[in-house]
Design an enzyme around this catalytic site. Sequence first.
Site, mmCIF file in Angstrom:
data_model
loop_
_atom_site.group_PDB
_atom_site.id
_atom_site.type_symbol
_atom_site.label_atom_id
_atom_site.label_comp_id
_atom_site.label_asym_id
_atom_site.label_seq_id
_atom_site.Cartn_x
_atom_site.Cartn_y
_atom_site.Cartn_z
ATOM 1 C CG ASN A 105 -1.927 1.106 1.199
ATOM 2 O OD1 ASN A 105 -2.857 1.060 0.402
ATOM 3 N ND2 ASN A 105 -1.764 2.111 2.051
ATOM 4 C CG ASP A 121 -4.352 4.772 0.013
ATOM 5 O OD1 ASP A 121 -3.888 3.709 0.464
ATOM 6 O OD2 ASP A 121 -4.763 4.900 -1.164
ATOM 7 C CD GLU A 123 -7.247 5.621 -5.235
ATOM 8 O OE1 GLU A 123 -7.794 4.523 -5.014
ATOM 9 O OE2 GLU A 123 -7.654 6.694 -4.767
ATOM 10 C CG ASP A 125 -2.482 0.428 -3.298
ATOM 11 O OD1 ASP A 125 -1.773 1.053 -2.496
ATOM 12 O OD2 ASP A 125 -3.676 0.693 -3.516
ATOM 13 C CE LYS A 138 -6.971 -3.565 -5.340
ATOM 14 N NZ LYS A 138 -7.492 -2.208 -5.091
ATOM 15 C CG ASP A 139 -6.895 0.523 -7.238
ATOM 16 O OD1 ASP A 139 -7.783 -0.063 -7.884
ATOM 17 O OD2 ASP A 139 -6.792 0.452 -6.003
#
Length: 204
Positions: A105, A121, A123, A125, A138-139
Site C-alpha cells: 500500500n 493513501d 491510491e 498499490d 493495482k488501481d
Amino acid sequence: MPAHRFPLGDVVVRREILRGEVWFGCPTICVADTDELLALYLPPGAEFGFPERGVFPCGRHPWQTAGHTAWSGHGKLMLQGPGEAHSVDVFWTGPDRTFAGWYFNLQDPLRRTPIGVDTLDHELDLWWAADADRYVFKDVDLFAQRLVEGRYPGMAEAIRAEGDRIAALLDAGQRWWDAGWAHWRPEPSWPVPRLPAGWDALPC
C-alpha cells in the site's frame, strides 16, 4: 527513536491527511512497535470516521462516497517501517482464515500523533496473491484519475517511483518483511476499537 511507544493491544488512530486537513480516520490495534516496525491491525467492525468540514479540495473520501462505514472481512495487518512510503498489508480469506496475499500500500510515511499516526493513501498499490507467481499493479487507472482531480499535486513522480522501486525489489527476490506474519492471528479478547472523541480535532 520515537518519543513514545504504543503498547500491545493499544488503540492507535490511523488518520489520512489531505492538504493539511483530516480527511479520514479509523481505529487500529497495536500489534508491535519497535525501532524497525510498527504493526497495526484493522479488525472487522472497526468504524470509519469522516469529518464533516464542508467541501474538501478533492471531494469526499472514496469510502464515504461509497457508503462504507466500517472494515469487514477478516481484518488486515499493516506492517510499516520508519520513513517508508508504503506498508506491507496482510490479508486472509475464507472460513478457515487462509492467507490471501501481500498488499503493498503506497502512502505517505507515517507521522506519529498523541493518539496514533497520520498518513495519506496514494491510491496506487501492488498486490501479490498467495497463489500467484508474481505481483500485479493495482488501481493504475484510478490513480491517473486522482491525478486529474488534483489529489496529489507535485507527488505523481515520487508515487510512481515508489511503486517501481517496490516492483524492482520483488523482481530481485528481495523480501524485506517477515513472511511469518501470514500465520499471525489476533487475540480473541481484543474488543473492536472505537474512535476517541475529538479524534479529528488534533493538529495534523
